[in-house]
Each structure stands twice: as C-alpha cells, then as structure tokens.
Scaffold this active site. Sequence first.
Site, PDB file in Angstrom:
ATOM      1  N   TRP A 105       0.822  -1.218   0.000  1.00  0.00           N
ATOM      2  CA  TRP A 105       0.000   0.000   0.000  1.00  0.00           C
ATOM      3  C   TRP A 105       0.849   1.259   0.000  1.00  0.00           C
ATOM      4  CZ3 TRP A 105      -4.433  -0.458  -2.069  1.00  0.00           C
ATOM      5  CH2 TRP A 105      -5.103  -1.655  -1.981  1.00  0.00           C
ATOM      6  N   ASP A 176      -1.518   6.472   6.443  1.00  0.00           N
ATOM      7  CA  ASP A 176      -2.611   5.619   5.970  1.00  0.00           C
ATOM      8  C   ASP A 176      -2.830   4.560   7.045  1.00  0.00           C
ATOM      9  OD1 ASP A 176      -4.251   3.731   4.828  1.00  0.00           O
ATOM     10  OD2 ASP A 176      -3.039   3.448   3.014  1.00  0.00           O
ATOM     11  N   LYS A 200     -12.746  -1.832   7.079  1.00  0.00           N
ATOM     12  CA  LYS A 200     -12.054  -2.818   7.905  1.00  0.00           C
ATOM     13  C   LYS A 200     -12.481  -2.673   9.360  1.00  0.00           C
ATOM     14  CE  LYS A 200      -8.733  -2.122   4.377  1.00  0.00           C
ATOM     15  NZ  LYS A 200      -8.733  -3.375   3.640  1.00  0.00           N
TER      16      LYS A 200
END
Length: 362
Positions: A105, A176, A200
Amino acid sequence: MSRIFNFSAGPAVLPREVLQQAADEMLDWHGSGMSVMEMSHRGPEFIAIHRQAEADLRELLDVPANYKVLFMQGGGLGQNAIVPLNLLGRKPRPATIDFVHTGSWSGKSIKEARRYANVNVAASGEAGGFTGVPPQDTWKLTPDAAYLHVCTNETIDGVEFDFAPTVQGDVPLVADMSSHILSRRIDVAQYGVIFAGAQKNIGPAGLTLALVRDDLLDSALPICPGVFNWRAVADADSMLNTPPTYAIYIAGLVFAHLKKLGGVAEMERRNIEKARLLYAALDADDFYRNRVAPAYRSRMNVPFYLRDESLNDQFLAGAKARGLLQLKGHKSVGGMRASIYNAMPIEGVHALVDYLNEFAGR
Ligand code: PMP
C-alpha cells in the site's frame, strides 16, 4: 441463522450487535417512519446521526480540537490521490514528498505521488521482502519535504509500525491507517493527517475517514477538485455533496459499540491477545510460516504460508467446512491471510487455531 467466522481483509466482519441494531432499525429509524438510507442528508434526523458519529469518534481517538474529522468517499486510494493535491501547495514546486516503503500500500502511494512531485523513498523494506519497518535512524528524510507519508499497517504484507514516526521541523506526517485505525491507542497529535477507508475497522465500504490538522487545510494545489478539497469539505461539515449516509450511520453504531466495550484501549488489549494466540500457533513448528519480524507483525492482518503449498486448496476447503472463511492470501503474495480486526471475536481465533493445529497433525 448461522454466522461464519469471516477473516476477510475488507470489506470485513462487523460486530454482530451492530448488524442486529441496524436490522431492527432498518424500516423505521427511531420512530421516523423511514430507513436511514432514505433520509435527506440535510434533515434533522441524519444530521443528529452524523454529529453523534463524529463526537463518538473524537472521544474514541481523543482527537484534539484543532483537527477536523472529514467523512469522505473515494476510499484509501482516493486519499492517496488527493493527499498530494491537498498538501503540495505548502512548498514551492517542484516539491519533494518523503515516503517509507513498507509494503504494497505504501508502494501504491509512492506510484501515485510521482504524478505530482519528486518522490524520495527515505527507507524501504523491499530488499528484505517487506518483513519489517526499517529503523527510523536509517531513514534519509528530506529537510524541507512537503510531507512524510507512511502506511502504519500494511494490509497485504502484514507489517505494522510499533512506533509513531517522528518528523523533523514542520514536515507533516501523513499516515494511511486504513487497516488498523481504532485497533490500538495512537496520539493523533503526532500526525498531520490520518486517513482510513472504513471497510475494515470502521464500517461499510464507501466511507473514508480523514483527520486533518487545521493548519494543513489551506495547502491545496489549484488543480485540486473542489469536492476533494479538505478545506471545502471541512467548511461544509462533510456535506459538500451527498455523503455516504448509510455508511456513516453504521460507522456511528460501531463507534458507540466500541465505547460500550471500553474504547480503543480495550480493543488493543483484545487485539494483542488474539494476535498472540494466532502467531503462537503459526510458530509452533515449521508447518506454517510467517515471514515478518516479530516486532512488526501486524495484529490485524496475519499472512502465512504452508510449508507444503500443494496443500493450499485442501487447507482452504477444510477451513470452509468449519465455517472459517476468506483465508486465501492476497493474489499478489499468495499463501494465506487471516484478518482479525476489532470485530473478530476471540472465539473465531480459537476456532482458527484449533483448525491450524488439527491440519498440521498436532
Ligand atoms: N490502504 C490500505 C492500507 C489498504 O488496506 C487499502 C485497501 N485494502 C487501501 C489503502 C485502499 O483502500 P480502498 O480500497 O478503500 O481504496
């Protein structure tokens, strides 16, 4: 009705109590005669839902008053794209953005940022196969960087920061936190910007959270689209355009539920326990293997490989037969992955551990 244990990386398991409450309120929210899905986002009912969700989130994360809480859309990748657009105005161009590359990511963030600025990869775990976070004293930071970007939990690689990076001077730290927000205590004040896709630990896909320090709201490039401009979104109380109302409502139920359970500190305690159980089963012998250095093993996303990968299909079929679902690893890395977010009950981890032991013939 039977519910399985869902180890998906996201969209992911939600607390059963939240789903039940949403079901109970589906047709008639609090006597309004409407579903939340049907409400105007500018009506008093939804505005109350929105306000309460923000207040509860602020309480859970102890968000300082000088941070705006933005409920946006576009997901984690949307923020990846708009962080540069919102922050690069801080520095004369060509500006430099610092990154720490710890997995898939942060890798995507780097690629995206290259469209807008010079990118300095201050440290990378790539050579080591993304098995940890490079120690901060080895990072080659740019003194006048526009900002430093980190992904504090790499969902695919299972690498989690066990510290909050320190930055030099007035360089803002952007994190993030898509896959571990609300799972452990953090000091929001150490970050300039925190963002997270909701699907999530927060709620349904479609909602994206951004926490932005006040002084960073006015650094956008002129080309930043209005609807993705943090200042504009903040000034409109996240109602610049139609927000993802139902996702905000469910997120609000999740926040209220977390508060009832004891907040983020209690989540952290439970997550440490769940992760300890699972990694112990994986480490018991060499039947399974997790490659991440113990200090950086994610408490949320646990990738692992079978020593004999020809047994993968058999492993997954046996897991499915026991109601243990979504254990297949991300296609880019293969193997298995168990995501054990806040809403995964310890019973699910026990069931997985029992199966791991049984499959290994222990
Ligand atoms: N960052 C991280 C850490 C993620 O785990 C994900 C999604 N798995 C993303 C960004 C991308 O999020 P989205 O799919 O919401 O754009």
